[in-house]
Design a protein around this motif. Structure first.
Motif, mmCIF file in Angstrom:
data_model
loop_
_atom_site.group_PDB
_atom_site.id
_atom_site.type_symbol
_atom_site.label_atom_id
_atom_site.label_comp_id
_atom_site.label_asym_id
_atom_site.label_seq_id
_atom_site.Cartn_x
_atom_site.Cartn_y
_atom_site.Cartn_z
ATOM 1 N N SER A 21 -42.869 12.597 12.961
ATOM 2 C CA SER A 21 -41.837 11.970 12.142
ATOM 3 C C SER A 21 -41.695 12.723 10.834
ATOM 4 O O SER A 21 -42.671 13.252 10.296
ATOM 5 C CB SER A 21 -42.207 10.514 11.844
ATOM 6 O OG SER A 21 -42.273 9.752 13.031
ATOM 7 N N CYS A 22 -40.478 12.732 10.332
ATOM 8 C CA CYS A 22 -40.189 13.348 9.047
ATOM 9 C C CYS A 22 -39.422 12.318 8.235
ATOM 10 O O CYS A 22 -38.310 11.931 8.607
ATOM 11 C CB CYS A 22 -39.360 14.607 9.241
ATOM 12 S SG CYS A 22 -38.722 15.342 7.716
ATOM 13 N N ALA A 23 -40.032 11.868 7.153
ATOM 14 C CA ALA A 23 -39.409 10.881 6.278
ATOM 15 C C ALA A 23 -38.951 11.564 5.003
ATOM 16 O O ALA A 23 -39.682 12.379 4.434
ATOM 17 C CB ALA A 23 -40.403 9.781 5.950
ATOM 18 N N ALA A 24 -37.750 11.225 4.567
ATOM 19 C CA ALA A 24 -37.214 11.853 3.373
ATOM 20 C C ALA A 24 -36.660 10.806 2.427
ATOM 21 O O ALA A 24 -36.088 9.807 2.847
ATOM 22 C CB ALA A 24 -36.115 12.845 3.746
ATOM 23 N N SER A 25 -36.842 11.050 1.157
ATOM 24 C CA SER A 25 -36.293 10.159 0.142
ATOM 25 C C SER A 25 -34.873 10.604 -0.204
ATOM 26 O O SER A 25 -34.446 11.693 0.188
ATOM 27 C CB SER A 25 -37.150 10.193 -1.115
ATOM 28 O OG SER A 25 -37.126 11.501 -1.672
ATOM 29 N N GLY A 26 -34.168 9.776 -0.938
ATOM 30 C CA GLY A 26 -32.852 10.194 -1.410
ATOM 31 C C GLY A 26 -31.721 9.554 -0.653
ATOM 32 O O GLY A 26 -31.796 9.339 0.556
ATOM 33 N N SER A 71 -34.406 14.340 17.049
ATOM 34 C CA SER A 71 -33.404 13.292 16.845
ATOM 35 C C SER A 71 -33.500 12.816 15.405
ATOM 36 O O SER A 71 -34.475 13.099 14.708
ATOM 37 C CB SER A 71 -33.628 12.123 17.802
ATOM 38 O OG SER A 71 -34.904 11.539 17.589
ATOM 39 N N ARG A 72 -32.477 12.096 14.967
ATOM 40 C CA ARG A 72 -32.505 11.591 13.599
ATOM 41 C C ARG A 72 -31.893 10.210 13.532
ATOM 42 O O ARG A 72 -31.033 9.851 14.344
ATOM 43 C CB ARG A 72 -31.792 12.550 12.649
ATOM 44 C CG ARG A 72 -30.291 12.664 12.820
ATOM 45 C CD ARG A 72 -29.723 13.784 11.944
ATOM 46 N NE ARG A 72 -29.871 13.522 10.519
ATOM 47 C CZ ARG A 72 -29.760 14.444 9.569
ATOM 48 N NH1 ARG A 72 -29.499 15.708 9.911
ATOM 49 N NH2 ARG A 72 -29.896 14.131 8.299
ATOM 50 N N ASP A 73 -32.347 9.463 12.541
ATOM 51 C CA ASP A 73 -31.824 8.133 12.257
ATOM 52 C C ASP A 73 -31.469 8.128 10.773
ATOM 53 O O ASP A 73 -32.344 7.908 9.918
ATOM 54 C CB ASP A 73 -32.869 7.067 12.594
ATOM 55 C CG ASP A 73 -32.344 5.657 12.432
ATOM 56 O OD1 ASP A 73 -31.342 5.465 11.702
ATOM 57 O OD2 ASP A 73 -32.944 4.738 13.006
ATOM 58 N N ASN A 74 -30.220 8.376 10.474
ATOM 59 C CA ASN A 74 -29.817 8.487 9.069
ATOM 60 C C ASN A 74 -29.950 7.157 8.322
ATOM 61 O O ASN A 74 -30.151 7.148 7.113
ATOM 62 C CB ASN A 74 -28.386 9.009 8.977
ATOM 63 C CG ASN A 74 -28.293 10.493 9.295
ATOM 64 O OD1 ASN A 74 -29.269 11.231 9.201
ATOM 65 N ND2 ASN A 74 -27.105 10.927 9.683
ATOM 66 N N ALA A 75 -29.848 6.059 9.042
ATOM 67 C CA ALA A 75 -29.995 4.757 8.383
ATOM 68 C C ALA A 75 -31.412 4.562 7.856
ATOM 69 O O ALA A 75 -31.627 3.830 6.884
ATOM 70 C CB ALA A 75 -29.636 3.641 9.353
ATOM 71 N N LYS A 76 -32.367 5.224 8.488
ATOM 72 C CA LYS A 76 -33.776 5.093 8.076
ATOM 73 C C LYS A 76 -34.282 6.333 7.343
ATOM 74 O O LYS A 76 -35.454 6.402 6.996
ATOM 75 C CB LYS A 76 -34.653 4.836 9.309
ATOM 76 C CG LYS A 76 -34.357 3.529 10.014
ATOM 77 C CD LYS A 76 -35.299 3.331 11.196
ATOM 78 C CE LYS A 76 -35.038 2.001 11.884
ATOM 79 N NZ LYS A 76 -35.921 1.790 13.058
#
Length: 116
Positions: A21-26, A71-76
């Motif tokens: 997983s890759c979590a990003a702030s902003g 894959s990505r989940d822009n909402a999260k």
């Protein structure tokens, strides 16, 4: 400033699976293209997989095609790398990179070790 944090690495036997997983702030996360890279001991960092800001057209290095899925989940504010049928040669530190024009942000990486 965007903070990027990878997680999900670990030790797995050959043929096993992991999900990174890759979590990003902003608040502008959805604007960034996201790529996964990896670096094995004594080797240069190499591209693994990437996905555009809208989530379409994922692209992969030949060495991982058919085994890894990005894959990505822009909402999260999250990007995932599902890794199946892992091989010992997949052993490396995996890094997540966000990019938008001249803006580039890297995480510190997560270790993946595949035993034979």
């Amino acid at each position: 400033q965007v903070q990027v944090v990878e997680s999900g690495g670990g030790l797995v036997q050959a043929g096993g699976s992991l999900r990174l997983s890759c979590a990003a702030s902003g608040r502008t996360f959805s604007s960034y293209a996201v790529n996964w890279f990896r670096q094995a001991p004594g080797k240069e960092r190499e591209f693994v997989a990437g996905i555009s800001w809208i989530g379409g057209n994922p692209y992969y290095a030949d060495s991982v095609k058919g085994r890894l899925t990005i894959s990505r989940d822009n909402a999260k504010n999250m990007v995932y790398l599902q890794m199946n049928n892992l091989k010992p040669e997949d052993t490396a530190v995996y890094y997540c990179r966000l990019s938008l024009e001249t803006q580039v942000y890297w995480g510190r990486g997560t270790q993946v070790t595949v035993s034979s």
